[in-house]
Scaffold this motif. Structure first.
Motif, PDB file in Angstrom:
ATOM      1  N   ASP A   2       0.931  -1.419  -0.158  1.00 18.60           N
ATOM      2  CA  ASP A   2       0.185   0.143  -0.080  1.00 18.60           C
ATOM      3  C   ASP A   2       1.292   1.339   0.185  1.00 18.60           C
ATOM      4  OD1 ASP A   2      -2.841  -1.364  -0.568  1.00 18.60           O
ATOM      5  OD2 ASP A   2      -2.700  -1.349   2.284  1.00 18.60           O
ATOM      6  N   GLU A   3       1.882   0.853   0.052  1.00 13.78           N
ATOM      7  CA  GLU A   3       3.177   2.317   0.551  1.00 13.78           C
ATOM      8  C   GLU A   3       3.777   2.777  -1.144  1.00 13.78           C
ATOM      9  OE1 GLU A   3       5.772   1.562   3.291  1.00 13.78           O
ATOM     10  OE2 GLU A   3       4.800   1.411   4.430  1.00 13.78           O
ATOM     11  N   ALA A   4       3.117   1.956  -2.000  1.00 16.97           N
ATOM     12  CA  ALA A   4       3.345   2.409  -3.081  1.00 16.97           C
ATOM     13  C   ALA A   4       3.266   3.675  -3.368  1.00 16.97           C
ATOM     14  CB  ALA A   4       2.961   0.952  -4.278  1.00 16.97           C
ATOM     15  N   ILE A   5       2.100   4.120  -3.429  1.00 14.41           N
ATOM     16  CA  ILE A   5       1.942   5.331  -3.879  1.00 14.41           C
ATOM     17  C   ILE A   5       1.812   5.979  -2.836  1.00 14.41           C
ATOM     18  CG2 ILE A   5      -0.698   4.053  -4.955  1.00 14.41           C
ATOM     19  CD1 ILE A   5      -2.448   4.996  -2.021  1.00 14.41           C
ATOM     20  N   GLY A   6       2.831   6.305  -2.319  1.00 14.31           N
ATOM     21  CA  GLY A   6       3.219   6.999  -1.693  1.00 14.31           C
ATOM     22  C   GLY A   6       4.788   7.907  -2.086  1.00 14.31           C
ATOM     23  N   GLY A   7       4.887   7.538  -3.235  1.00 13.88           N
ATOM     24  CA  GLY A   7       5.882   7.857  -4.241  1.00 13.88           C
ATOM     25  C   GLY A   7       6.572   7.697  -4.919  1.00 13.88           C
ATOM     26  N   SER A   8       6.714   6.082  -4.337  1.00 15.35           N
ATOM     27  CA  SER A   8       7.249   4.814  -5.328  1.00 15.35           C
ATOM     28  C   SER A   8       7.191   4.883  -7.150  1.00 15.35           C
ATOM     29  CB  SER A   8       7.954   4.003  -4.629  1.00 15.35           C
ATOM     30  OG  SER A   8       6.435   3.240  -4.336  1.00 15.35           O
ATOM     31  N   ASN A   9       5.805   4.695  -6.850  1.00 16.37           N
ATOM     32  CA  ASN A   9       4.875   4.975  -8.256  1.00 16.37           C
ATOM     33  C   ASN A   9       5.576   5.857  -8.842  1.00 16.37           C
ATOM     34  OD1 ASN A   9       3.980   2.296  -7.766  1.00 16.37           O
ATOM     35  ND2 ASN A   9       1.526   3.215  -7.531  1.00 16.37           N
ATOM     36  N   GLN A  10       5.462   7.455  -8.674  1.00 15.48           N
ATOM     37  CA  GLN A  10       6.223   8.109  -9.500  1.00 15.48           C
ATOM     38  C   GLN A  10       7.077   8.070 -10.331  1.00 15.48           C
ATOM     39  OE1 GLN A  10       4.413   8.648  -6.505  1.00 15.48           O
ATOM     40  NE2 GLN A  10       2.685   9.877  -7.005  1.00 15.48           N
ATOM     41  N   PHE A  11       7.894   7.362  -9.670  1.00 16.94           N
ATOM     42  CA  PHE A  11       9.547   7.090 -10.489  1.00 16.94           C
ATOM     43  C   PHE A  11       9.364   5.766 -10.598  1.00 16.94           C
ATOM     44  CE2 PHE A  11      10.754   9.078  -6.023  1.00 16.94           C
ATOM     45  CZ  PHE A  11      11.721   9.899  -6.126  1.00 16.94           C
ATOM     46  N   ILE A  12       8.511   5.169 -10.927  1.00 19.98           N
ATOM     47  CA  ILE A  12       8.361   4.447 -11.768  1.00 19.98           C
ATOM     48  C   ILE A  12       7.382   4.487 -13.232  1.00 19.98           C
ATOM     49  CG2 ILE A  12       6.879   2.317 -12.761  1.00 19.98           C
ATOM     50  CD1 ILE A  12       9.024   2.041 -10.455  1.00 19.98           C
ATOM     51  N   LEU A  13       7.054   6.478 -12.661  1.00 24.10           N
ATOM     52  CA  LEU A  13       6.233   6.468 -14.084  1.00 24.10           C
ATOM     53  C   LEU A  13       8.051   7.757 -14.886  1.00 24.10           C
ATOM     54  CD1 LEU A  13       3.011   7.262 -12.577  1.00 24.10           C
ATOM     55  CD2 LEU A  13       3.693   5.422 -14.472  1.00 24.10           C
ATOM     56  N   LEU A  14       8.253   7.746 -14.254  1.00 21.22           N
ATOM     57  CA  LEU A  14       9.580   8.139 -15.069  1.00 21.22           C
ATOM     58  C   LEU A  14      10.323   7.067 -15.570  1.00 21.22           C
ATOM     59  CD1 LEU A  14      10.356  10.627 -12.102  1.00 21.22           C
ATOM     60  CD2 LEU A  14       9.249  10.881 -14.270  1.00 21.22           C
ATOM     61  N   MET A  15      10.601   5.998 -15.064  1.00 15.86           N
ATOM     62  CA  MET A  15      11.766   5.279 -15.567  1.00 15.86           C
ATOM     63  C   MET A  15      10.455   4.243 -16.743  1.00 15.86           C
ATOM     64  SD  MET A  15      12.509   2.614 -12.423  1.00 15.86           S
ATOM     65  CE  MET A  15      13.609   1.619 -13.006  1.00 15.86           C
ATOM     66  N   GLY A  16       9.279   5.061 -16.913  1.00 19.87           N
ATOM     67  CA  GLY A  16       8.633   4.027 -18.078  1.00 19.87           C
ATOM     68  C   GLY A  16       8.659   5.482 -19.009  1.00 19.87           C
ATOM     69  N   GLY A  17       8.896   6.667 -18.563  1.00 17.72           N
ATOM     70  CA  GLY A  17       8.950   7.487 -19.695  1.00 17.72           C
ATOM     71  C   GLY A  17      10.293   7.612 -20.541  1.00 17.72           C
ATOM     72  N   ALA A  18      11.081   6.678 -19.616  1.00 16.30           N
ATOM     73  CA  ALA A  18      12.342   6.675 -20.482  1.00 16.30           C
ATOM     74  C   ALA A  18      12.654   5.079 -20.916  1.00 16.30           C
ATOM     75  CB  ALA A  18      14.072   6.351 -18.681  1.00 16.30           C
ATOM     76  N   VAL A  19      11.820   4.475 -20.376  1.00 14.96           N
ATOM     77  CA  VAL A  19      11.939   3.268 -21.273  1.00 14.96           C
ATOM     78  C   VAL A  19      11.717   3.695 -23.224  1.00 14.96           C
ATOM     79  CG1 VAL A  19      11.105   0.829 -21.943  1.00 14.96           C
ATOM     80  CG2 VAL A  19      11.881   1.199 -19.591  1.00 14.96           C
ATOM     81  N   ALA A  20      10.451   4.420 -22.708  1.00 13.47           N
ATOM     82  CA  ALA A  20       9.688   5.091 -24.669  1.00 13.47           C
ATOM     83  C   ALA A  20      10.888   5.937 -25.416  1.00 13.47           C
ATOM     84  CB  ALA A  20       8.845   5.890 -23.994  1.00 13.47           C
ATOM     85  N   ALA A  21      11.265   6.058 -24.321  1.00 12.72           N
ATOM     86  CA  ALA A  21      12.506   7.377 -24.464  1.00 12.72           C
ATOM     87  C   ALA A  21      13.984   6.585 -25.997  1.00 12.72           C
ATOM     88  CB  ALA A  21      13.298   8.835 -23.625  1.00 12.72           C
ATOM     89  N   ILE A  22      14.188   5.610 -25.020  1.00  9.93           N
ATOM     90  CA  ILE A  22      14.638   5.251 -25.487  1.00  9.93           C
ATOM     91  C   ILE A  22      14.700   4.115 -26.793  1.00  9.93           C
ATOM     92  CG2 ILE A  22      15.971   2.078 -25.125  1.00  9.93           C
ATOM     93  CD1 ILE A  22      16.444   3.664 -22.065  1.00  9.93           C
ATOM     94  N   VAL A  23      13.426   3.535 -26.673  1.00 12.06           N
ATOM     95  CA  VAL A  23      12.616   3.291 -28.057  1.00 12.06           C
ATOM     96  C   VAL A  23      12.915   4.079 -29.115  1.00 12.06           C
ATOM     97  CG1 VAL A  23      10.673   1.909 -28.508  1.00 12.06           C
ATOM     98  CG2 VAL A  23      11.199   1.746 -26.825  1.00 12.06           C
TER      99      VAL A  23
END
Length: 250
Positions: free
Chosen positions: A46-67
């Motif tokens: 449940d603590e995932a929504i406290g901030g770590s999910n935001q970093f995951i979204l940024l990492m997802g954007g980085a993957v899209a940029a690499i593609v």
């Protein structure tokens, strides 16, 4: 498998080179994002929504940029596309930020207590559940937020339902049914604005086509709660003044 040849299309009188991706390349960022979010929730719960999910979204954007870089999409073009997408969702983002302030303003100024007070004048155990649906739907359409409705009117109606001896689950179900219907139909709703903004459609066209499924659903829901109202055995009476005082104190 060889790449498709670059296609050229005219956009705002500029020639833009665009390499068409195959379906698997396009899905790489999606799979990466879903996988990282799932792992993040597995690790942090449940603590995932406290901030770590935001970093995951940024990492997802980085993957899209690499593609994108792999397919020869320039950094400048990526920024232009990001800016265009953010621009299209600005209205929905502003509504999302302001809906909380709107609900608080209505509560402090007495608008919501007034709605509750006059709405409660028509309540009796027989029509209580159906009235919960209607009242919640009206408030949700006016505020554009199902959560705001549940947190204000919903609390009052649940308290009244308990005073009448009506099941907490039934009352909560009626409140949420009306609240989510109003949320979908309200032009102030963040999600109702976001969907056509992302799809490039018009807000009221989106609402019009949603009525095809949501209106029959709410009508069936009303019929069910009306039948339940005639079958439940409720005792007691609603203490309107006590409920309103509790809202003012909150």
């Amino acid at each position: 498998m060889p790449k498709n040849k670059p296609k050229k299309f005219r956009q705002d009188e500029h020639i833009v080179d665009n390499i068409e991706l195959n379906i698997w390349e396009a899905l790489i960022p999606v799979f990466a994002l879903v996988g990282m979010l799932a792992y993040n929730v597995y690790v942090f719960g449940d603590e995932a929504i406290g901030g770590s999910n935001q970093f995951i979204l940024l990492m997802g954007g980085a993957v899209a940029a690499i593609v994108g870089f792999f397919n020869k999409v320039s950094y400048k073009q990526m920024l232009a596309e990001v800016a265009e997408n953010v621009k299209s969702t600005t209205g929905a983002l502003l509504i999302l930020l302001m809906v909380g302030a709107l609900a608080g303003t209505w509560l402090i100024s007495g608008i919501i207590p007034a709605m509750i007070y006059y709405g409660l004048q028509i309540l009796n155990p027989t029509i209580f559940l159906a009235a919960c649906v209607v009242i919640s739907a009206i408030i949700s359409i006016a505020t554009g937020s199902s959560w705001t409705t549940a947190a204000t009117v919903g609390i009052a109606l649940i308290g009244i339902g308990e005073a009448l001896g009506i099941s907490l689950g039934m009352t909560a179900g009626a409140v949420l049914s009306g609240a989510y219907f109003g949320d979908k139909m309200s032009p102030l709703s963040d999600t109702t604005n976001l969907a056509p903004a992302m799809a490039g459609g018009e807000l009221f066209d989106h609402i019009k086509y949603m009525t095809i499924t949501t209106v029959p659903t709410i009508l069936v829901t009303l019929v069910v709660f009306i039948i339940l109202g005639f079958t439940i055995d409720a005792t007691g009476s609603a203490d309107t003044e006590t409920i309103l005082n509790s809202i003012d104190a909150s």
